[in-house]
Scaffold this motif. Structure first.
Motif, mmCIF file in Angstrom:
data_model
loop_
_atom_site.group_PDB
_atom_site.id
_atom_site.type_symbol
_atom_site.label_atom_id
_atom_site.label_comp_id
_atom_site.label_asym_id
_atom_site.label_seq_id
_atom_site.Cartn_x
_atom_site.Cartn_y
_atom_site.Cartn_z
ATOM 1 N N ARG A 44 -131.474 -126.576 -63.011
ATOM 2 C CA ARG A 44 -131.288 -125.529 -64.037
ATOM 3 C C ARG A 44 -132.245 -124.360 -63.784
ATOM 4 O O ARG A 44 -131.864 -123.200 -63.949
ATOM 5 C CB ARG A 44 -131.531 -126.130 -65.428
ATOM 6 N N PHE A 45 -133.465 -124.657 -63.359
ATOM 7 C CA PHE A 45 -134.418 -123.588 -63.045
ATOM 8 C C PHE A 45 -133.832 -122.691 -61.941
ATOM 9 O O PHE A 45 -133.840 -121.465 -62.045
ATOM 10 C CB PHE A 45 -135.756 -124.193 -62.605
ATOM 11 N N GLY A 46 -133.282 -123.306 -60.902
ATOM 12 C CA GLY A 46 -132.659 -122.534 -59.823
ATOM 13 C C GLY A 46 -131.526 -121.663 -60.334
ATOM 14 O O GLY A 46 -131.415 -120.489 -59.976
ATOM 15 N N GLU A 47 -130.707 -122.226 -61.203
ATOM 16 C CA GLU A 47 -129.570 -121.458 -61.748
ATOM 17 C C GLU A 47 -130.067 -120.251 -62.541
ATOM 18 O O GLU A 47 -129.509 -119.156 -62.435
ATOM 19 C CB GLU A 47 -128.726 -122.347 -62.672
ATOM 20 N N ARG A 71 -138.846 -110.058 -63.064
ATOM 21 C CA ARG A 71 -139.130 -111.453 -63.408
ATOM 22 C C ARG A 71 -137.826 -112.152 -63.765
ATOM 23 O O ARG A 71 -136.854 -111.492 -64.137
ATOM 24 C CB ARG A 71 -140.040 -111.512 -64.624
ATOM 25 N N ALA A 72 -137.851 -113.455 -63.726
ATOM 26 C CA ALA A 72 -136.734 -114.253 -64.236
ATOM 27 C C ALA A 72 -137.214 -114.869 -65.544
ATOM 28 O O ALA A 72 -137.650 -116.029 -65.582
ATOM 29 C CB ALA A 72 -136.333 -115.316 -63.222
ATOM 30 N N ALA A 73 -137.168 -114.054 -66.620
ATOM 31 C CA ALA A 73 -137.824 -114.441 -67.879
ATOM 32 C C ALA A 73 -137.225 -115.718 -68.474
ATOM 33 O O ALA A 73 -137.964 -116.601 -68.932
ATOM 34 C CB ALA A 73 -137.729 -113.290 -68.876
ATOM 35 N N ALA A 74 -135.888 -115.841 -68.467
ATOM 36 C CA ALA A 74 -135.259 -117.029 -69.062
ATOM 37 C C ALA A 74 -135.660 -118.289 -68.283
ATOM 38 O O ALA A 74 -135.881 -119.352 -68.875
ATOM 39 C CB ALA A 74 -133.745 -116.871 -69.089
ATOM 40 N N ALA A 75 -135.776 -118.137 -66.961
ATOM 41 C CA ALA A 75 -136.168 -119.279 -66.129
ATOM 42 C C ALA A 75 -137.610 -119.688 -66.447
ATOM 43 O O ALA A 75 -137.933 -120.889 -66.505
ATOM 44 C CB ALA A 75 -136.033 -118.918 -64.648
ATOM 45 N N GLU A 76 -138.477 -118.694 -66.668
ATOM 46 C CA GLU A 76 -139.878 -118.990 -67.003
ATOM 47 C C GLU A 76 -139.967 -119.769 -68.315
ATOM 48 O O GLU A 76 -140.674 -120.772 -68.417
ATOM 49 C CB GLU A 76 -140.673 -117.687 -67.156
#
Ligand code: FAD
Length: 291
Positions: free
Chosen positions: A240-243, A215-220
């Motif tokens: 920012r979500f993409g980054e 998962r991309a937890a920080a993005a979530e």
């Protein structure tokens, strides 16, 4: 090579308990390739195709779907595409019609390849893997804890995968992958997104860009907090979500792509899927955004 052919789930578990080295085979789209190329020479094959329980799915009392490990991609698309749209999208990208008629999510989990297309949508949807052994009974493993390393999973030698459990979609779900061509290709990288507008929650899954799907937890967390669920999609939030999705990856350079390309492509996939999902949400109107 012995060929074991249990006729029920109980018989399959008993056979696996007696012969833990027996290699399960469902669709055979991974197993038979490995045998043909002499990557594996198992002493025994445990053919699960006569186990009817594995080929069924059901809607359970708690609202979740329980999908047998032996349900092939083609049936998943036809029968569950409306309730598990992210996974169905991923299923549509798997191999060819022949592979989708035989191949299963259970086999994708069993192989635990970081490039398997079933994993990102399962991660994004908070799925749980049901496994069982004759000796210890059922274990419910959150899919986040299932992948342990490259082609290594939490499955014990005497266990079999029975099913996966997932909530039907309550909002938009998307899957997207980059390959060197459109079909019959191993993903260079892949990404799945689940929006749960009623709970203001976001799920993600990154494939083919780390030793395990993840998962991309920080993005979530970022997106759940910063998204204006009832307003326009802010360009800065999208970027920012993409980054953050790209930052969650730990890719390598290999024949399919460089680490730098994979990170770049993941950011593009994240922005693209979020835009699609957001457009769906807007089109569905306020009712869908709260429910
Ligand atoms: C031409 C081709 C194209 C492909 N394209 C894609 C693609 O685009 N995307 C993708 O993700 N994959 C792809 N694959 C790989 C493969 O089709 C998938 O991984 C598929 O999901 C495997 O499912 P299966 O039922 O055929 O598994 P099998 O080959 O039967 O088994 C795979 C692994 O899971 C284990 N296993 C199976 N069932 C169980 C169970 N119930 N309990 C415990 N272990 C179990 C087996 O022992 C084995 O280790 C492709 C393969 C081929 C040959």
């Amino acid at each position: 090579m012995d060929f074991l052919r249990p006729r029920s789930w109980a018989e399959a578990l008993a056979a696996k308990a007696e012969r833990p080295e027996a290699l399960p085979v469902q669709g055979g789209t991974d197993v038979m390739v490995e045998i043909n190329f002499a990557v594996r020479r198992p002493e025994a094959l445990l053919d699960l195709n006569r186990v009817a329980e594995l080929a069924a799915w059901s809607a359970e009392e708690d609202g979740r779907l329980r999908v047998g490990a032996g349900v092939p991609y083609a049936r998943l698309i036809d029968e569950l595409g409306d309730r598990l749209p992210g996974l169905a999208q991923a299923a549509r990208t798997v191999g060819s019609p022949q592979i989708r008629n035989r191949g299963t999510v259970g086999g994708n989990l069993g192989a635990a390849s970081p490039a398997g297309d079933g994993h990102p949508p399962l991660l994004a949807a908070d799925a749980v893997v049901e496994v069982e052994s004759a000796a210890r009974g059922v274990r419910m493993i959150p899919v986040t804890e299932f992948y342990l390393g490259v082609k290594r999973s939490a499955l014990e030698p005497d266990e079999l995968i029975r099913a996966f459990w997932a909530h039907p979609a309550t909002g938009p779900q998307y899957f997207s992958k980059v390959g060197t061509r459109n079909a019959m290709v191993i993903a260079v990288c892949s990404f799945a997104l689940v929006l749960r507008p009623g709970e203001r929650r976001v799920g993600t899954g990154v494939g083919s860009a780390a030793p395990t799907p993840r998962r991309a937890a920080a993005a979530e967390e970022f997106l759940a907090a910063e998204l204006d669920w009832d307003g326009p999609l802010d360009e800065a939030v999208l970027v920012r979500f993409g980054e953050l999705v790209a930052g969650a990856a730990a890719p390598i350079d290999d024949v399919r792509g460089t680490a730098a390309y994979r990170r770049h492509a993941l950011a593009v996939l994240a922005r693209r899927t979020l835009t699609w999902a957001w457009n769906d949400l807007r089109a569905a109107g306020p009712e869908r955004r709260t429910g």
